[in-house]
Structure formats: structure tokens, C-alpha cells
Design an enzyme around this catalytic site. Sequence first.
Site, mmCIF file in Angstrom:
data_model
loop_
_atom_site.group_PDB
_atom_site.id
_atom_site.type_symbol
_atom_site.label_atom_id
_atom_site.label_comp_id
_atom_site.label_asym_id
_atom_site.label_seq_id
_atom_site.Cartn_x
_atom_site.Cartn_y
_atom_site.Cartn_z
ATOM 1 C CB CYS A 39 -0.918 0.056 1.321
ATOM 2 S SG CYS A 39 -2.020 1.386 1.193
ATOM 3 C CB SER A 163 4.313 6.499 1.655
ATOM 4 O OG SER A 163 4.384 5.342 0.814
ATOM 5 C CG HIS A 164 0.906 1.588 5.122
ATOM 6 N ND1 HIS A 164 1.935 0.866 5.678
ATOM 7 C CD2 HIS A 164 -0.252 1.161 5.556
ATOM 8 C CE1 HIS A 164 1.191 0.107 6.796
ATOM 9 N NE2 HIS A 164 -0.092 0.176 6.871
ATOM 10 C CB SER A 165 5.733 2.116 0.454
ATOM 11 O OG SER A 165 4.822 1.452 -0.405
ATOM 12 C CG ASN A 328 5.171 -1.538 6.053
ATOM 13 O OD1 ASN A 328 3.966 -1.198 6.585
ATOM 14 N ND2 ASN A 328 5.508 -0.473 5.012
#
Length: 458
Positions: A39, A163-165, A328
Amino acid sequence: MPMLMATRIDIIQKLNVYPRFQNHDKKKLITLSNLDRQCPLLMYSVFFYKNTTTRDFDSVFSNLKLGLEETMSVWYPAAGRLGLDGGGCKLNIRCNDGGAVMVEAVATGVKLSELGDLTQYNEFYENLVYKPSLDGDFSVMPLVVAQVTRFACGGYSIGIGTSHSLFDGISAYEFIHAWASNSHIHNKSNSKITNKKEDVVIKPVHDRRNLLVNRDAVRETNAAAICHLYQLIKQAMMTYQEQNRNLELPDSGFVIKTFELNGDAIESMKKKSLEGFMCSSFEFLAAHLWKARTRALGLRRDAMVCLQFAVDIRKRTETPLPEGFSGNAYVLASVASTARELLEELTLESIVNKIREAKKSIDQGYINSYMEALGGSNDGNLPPLKELTLISDWTKMPFHNVGFGNGGEPADYMAPLCPPVPQVAYFMKNPKDAKGVLVRIGLDPRDVNGFSNHFLDC
């Protein structure tokens, strides 16, 4: 609130923010793991701070800018941009010092008190964050954005998108804490970042190599649990297609509701439902929410239903990830049953035990298989999966303590905006009660009353 929806947000200034210092240890390219690539969108939260003076507000924006410059000197991927690898299909981070974006704004004629209960999602909050236009090109998207908005009462909000990255919830929390600290402390080394949560110096670790897929290891350890997870999703897709052969999707509108539970209420619910069985608040609330949501949906009794919840893997890999790991680091654990079994046969105690077993199954083999599966081809977006209940636990990340306020004061409230998957249930710290929990979930409007009744009736 129609009046608020029509209110104009006046943009005073927008500027790019760059790292203040050159980081000589900086890598030019960070290869992302499959967990990072799922994501790349910006995830937004709004921090609310009540009354301050005009002079104080004028310094808020400049202090935030200075703090961000300093923080990105160490958290340098935050100043980069996403880019595709040589094959043109996998995202990585180019550490090119492209910079973050900050916006100063004014909500003309609006007081914070007019927003009502800040714990309840309000569409007006979407105006309090900066949303860069992408046109489908993630390579131009800043990975960190912020908007400082002043209200007529003297209060202000700080809307932050990351950013979820770049970050998961834990690393986003550490980054934002470091940023807040750097916005108020000026006599520190440019190579040290203070984490207000523990008042210790942390050094973020940006290298993701420990989470890059080892295909040899995947072949040796075929995790049955992760295979089961994807079989459930595939089965749900097939069922949906059989019932909707024209593939016309239903209205995707969701109502975001927050349920405030204090510590005493949670303990009372546990005693009433578990009769002396000991478990954590997360285990109880996850089991109870799964049953309440499934009952509210009115599914066929032979339908397969699934509970999935995020598990932090920082200490679960064979070689634990280093302290300060900034990427993550979570996978989903899964529990499944039929609706009949869940609602008519399983007790809350037995569901809690299944949750514990699912969490215990997260080992290196599971992690390898999970990440390998994420790297597979994706034929498109999944149709709505009503049978799937998703939970993300934020209770160990008290974002409301972030000290962007006057002299480092914590926020009066932090409101996450509507996520890409709105039906995810978030368990968040209750700022009014150390043992309390805020349960935030997206619901189909037709299911709101049913879920509310079943969830609160325990």
C-alpha cells in the site's frame, strides 16, 4: 455538519522541506520488502490542539518545518520518492532528497468546538490534510506531507500523511514522535533523535534486507496457515461472483464509527462473558467484535467467516529485526470457522484460544510464505469481503501523546482519516483512560444499528 462542509480552507503557503544535514551513511536506493509494497498510498492522521495565541501559532509552522528538516536528516528515506525497479514492476525508495511538503492553512470562521466529538469521524477532517495530486504516478508523490490549520478559536490541527510503503504504524509513531521532539528541542546533536515516549535516543534502521524473500526458505517451509488465508479470500471472491454474475459492485459507502470503552467497562464485559478466564483486552475485544460483526451481517450459517489481525514480527523472525527498524514489519494472523460455529457453538474463551494459537503460529516459516504470497500476481482489486473481519491494534502507539503542542504539550485528540480499507477495525488508546480502548470501525450503513447493539450488549 453542513456549515462546516461548506467552509473554505484558505491556503496561506505551501513549501517543500528538505533534510537539514547531509547524512553520509545514506543509501541511494532502499529495496523494499513485499510488506512495504502492498500500500504505497499516504495514510493520514489529524492531531488537534486547543487554544493558543496568534504569536504561538505563527511559531508552530516554523518550528515544525525546522523539526522536520532535522528529523529527515536521520530518517532520510522520508525525503525520497518511490520508483520502480529495473523490471518496472516492484516499488523501491529512491533517496533523492526530493523533500516533504508542508502547507499552512486557515479554517475561516470555524472553531474546534463546532467539530463536536473529536473521536467520531467527520468528513470535514479530510480538509485538514494536504493531498497531492498523483495522476497514477507514485514517483512524484512526497512520502511525507503535513498541513497546519488554524481555527477561529485559536486552536489548530496538524494533519500528517506518510506513505505506508515508508512506515508501518509503529515506525510512523516513532518518526512522528522524533519530529515533535525536534520541533521543540534545539540544543541537540544533528545525529541523534529523541523518542519522547521513553526519553531515549533511538537510531532508525532503514535497511529492509532482513525481510527480503528467501525463496529457498519458502520452498522448505510451506506454511499451512498462510495458504489457508488465501484460500478463504479466493473462496469469498468465487461466492461473490456466483451471486453477482454481472459483477456490479454494491454501494461502497461506509459509516466510520468509534466506540469508547473505559477500562472498567472492558473488565466488566470480560467478567460477564468469560467467567474467570484470563485474557488480554485485545484478545477479548477481538473475539467479541468478530462475533458481533458476524451476527450483525446476517450471513448464511454455512458461510465461512474469517478473523484476521496484524501481528508485529520484529521479535518473531529467526534473527530479530534491529531496534529502530523503520519499515513495515507485520503480517496477518488468521482464524476461520463457519458462521454457525462462531455464533452458536464457540464460546468467547474458545475463540480467544484460537486467536492465541494463530498468533503463536507466526514464525519464520509463516513470515516467509506470507511475504512470498504477497509478491505474487494481483489480478485486480478484491470485491467486498463481508465474511472477513480485519483488526489492527494501535493500543501500544498512543499517538495522542505526540507533543506538537505548545512547549511539547500532547494533542487533545488524534483522528485517523478514512483508510483505503474502511472496514478495518482499529483498537486505539483512550486518551481519557489509560486502560480504556477506542474501537473504530467502518460499517455498511445498514449494519450500524445491529453491530452497535451486539457489540455494546455484553
